[in-house]
Design a protein around this motif. Structure first.
Motif, PDB file in Angstrom:
ATOM      1  N   UNK A  25       0.800  -1.228   0.000  1.00  0.00           N
ATOM      2  CA  UNK A  25       0.000   0.000   0.000  1.00  0.00           C
ATOM      3  C   UNK A  25       0.834   1.280   0.000  1.00  0.00           C
ATOM      4  N   UNK A  26       2.163   1.153   0.026  1.00  0.00           N
ATOM      5  CA  UNK A  26       3.018   2.328   0.067  1.00  0.00           C
ATOM      6  C   UNK A  26       2.938   3.024   1.421  1.00  0.00           C
ATOM      7  N   UNK A  27       3.630   4.158   1.507  1.00  0.00           N
ATOM      8  CA  UNK A  27       3.556   4.989   2.715  1.00  0.00           C
ATOM      9  C   UNK A  27       2.286   5.822   2.588  1.00  0.00           C
ATOM     10  N   UNK A  28       1.172   5.235   3.006  1.00  0.00           N
ATOM     11  CA  UNK A  28      -0.127   5.833   2.736  1.00  0.00           C
ATOM     12  C   UNK A  28      -1.041   5.737   3.943  1.00  0.00           C
ATOM     13  N   UNK A  96      13.997  -2.844   5.319  1.00  0.00           N
ATOM     14  CA  UNK A  96      13.472  -3.800   4.340  1.00  0.00           C
ATOM     15  C   UNK A  96      13.629  -3.146   2.972  1.00  0.00           C
ATOM     16  N   UNK A  97      14.126  -3.913   2.006  1.00  0.00           N
ATOM     17  CA  UNK A  97      14.442  -3.287   0.716  1.00  0.00           C
ATOM     18  C   UNK A  97      13.226  -2.698   0.019  1.00  0.00           C
ATOM     19  N   UNK A 101      12.716   1.092  -0.877  1.00  0.00           N
ATOM     20  CA  UNK A 101      12.449   1.535  -2.253  1.00  0.00           C
ATOM     21  C   UNK A 101      11.261   2.489  -2.288  1.00  0.00           C
ATOM     22  N   UNK A 102      10.213   2.118  -1.582  1.00  0.00           N
ATOM     23  CA  UNK A 102       9.016   2.962  -1.541  1.00  0.00           C
ATOM     24  C   UNK A 102       9.351   4.332  -0.951  1.00  0.00           C
ATOM     25  N   UNK A 103      10.159   4.332   0.087  1.00  0.00           N
ATOM     26  CA  UNK A 103      10.536   5.600   0.718  1.00  0.00           C
ATOM     27  C   UNK A 103      11.398   6.435  -0.230  1.00  0.00           C
ATOM     28  N   UNK A 104      12.365   5.801  -0.889  1.00  0.00           N
ATOM     29  CA  UNK A 104      13.251   6.529  -1.798  1.00  0.00           C
ATOM     30  C   UNK A 104      12.481   7.118  -2.983  1.00  0.00           C
TER      31      UNK A 104
END
Length: 212
Positions: A25-28, A96-97, A101-104
């Motif tokens: 769900x991403x950072x949501x 966690x990769x 990735x989602x954060x980057x």
């Protein structure tokens, strides 16, 4: 949940509870709602603790920094080079990769440029502190600036590294640290050489006020 629990503590708990949901769900707000359900925290209070993406990423970064520092607590008997290597590897291992990735991907967006710089600096500062650094002069800033560059490049390398036990990333870290150590040695030699040169202020002072 204790109603008197500070929001900062709730933010840390929620950020950690979001991690299993972020890859999907991403950072949501969706991931936050799932974390609130998992932890039994009221959704309205969860929204107050982590009102937006900036707050989510900040809480997550602080939590990772804290966990990295815990692992590093007994490493002060190592050489500085080894402590910094351990700090870099340990901080990666606390993440966690896919979450990273989602954060980057978010932090690469122009509207998050200031937050990206802030979180990167906080990570470098946390690693140096965990390594036992107590510098307060200009070295405090140059050390963190250099490590920020190394860590930023390492993160990008790590998120694409498919080697066993991330051996390619470990080798990448070694090369970057080698480069910094060579630079530091060259800087020390240059500083020493500059110290043996005549003071230009004294030289021009003599031209203006010649000794009698």
């Amino acid at each position: 949940m204790n109603e008197d629990t500070p929001l900062a503590e709730l933010a840390s708990r929620l950020a950690r509870a979001m991690l299993p949901h972020v890859p999907f769900d991403g950072w949501s707000q969706t991931a936050l709602a799932a974390a609130a359900r998992d932890t039994g925290i009221d959704p309205d209070i969860a929204a107050m603790a982590l009102p937006d993406v900036d707050a989510m990423l900040s809480a997550w970064t602080q939590d990772v920094n804290a966990r990295m520092a815990e692992v590093m607590a007994g490493a002060h008997n190592l050489k500085v080079r080894d402590r910094i290597r351990m700090a870099l590897v340990t901080r990666l291992e606390q993440g966690d990769r896919e979450v990273t990735r989602r954060a980057l991907n978010l932090l690469a967006q122009p509207q998050h440029a200031a937050l990206s710089a802030k979180l990167l600096w906080q990570a470098a500062d946390a690693m140096w502190r965990a390594a036992g650094d107590t510098a307060t002069d200009y070295n405090h800033y140059t050390k963190r600036l250099i490590l920020s560059g190394i860590y930023s490049a390492t993160l990008l390398h790590w998120t694409q590294d498919d080697s066993e036990d991330f051996t390619a990333t470990r080798a990448f870290i070694e090369r970057r640290i080698d480069g910094v150590m060579r630079f530091e040695k060259a800087k020390a030699k240059l500083t020493g050489a500059m110290g043996n040169l005549p003071d230009p202020a004294r030289f021009f002072g003599r031209l203006r006020y010649p000794a009698v």
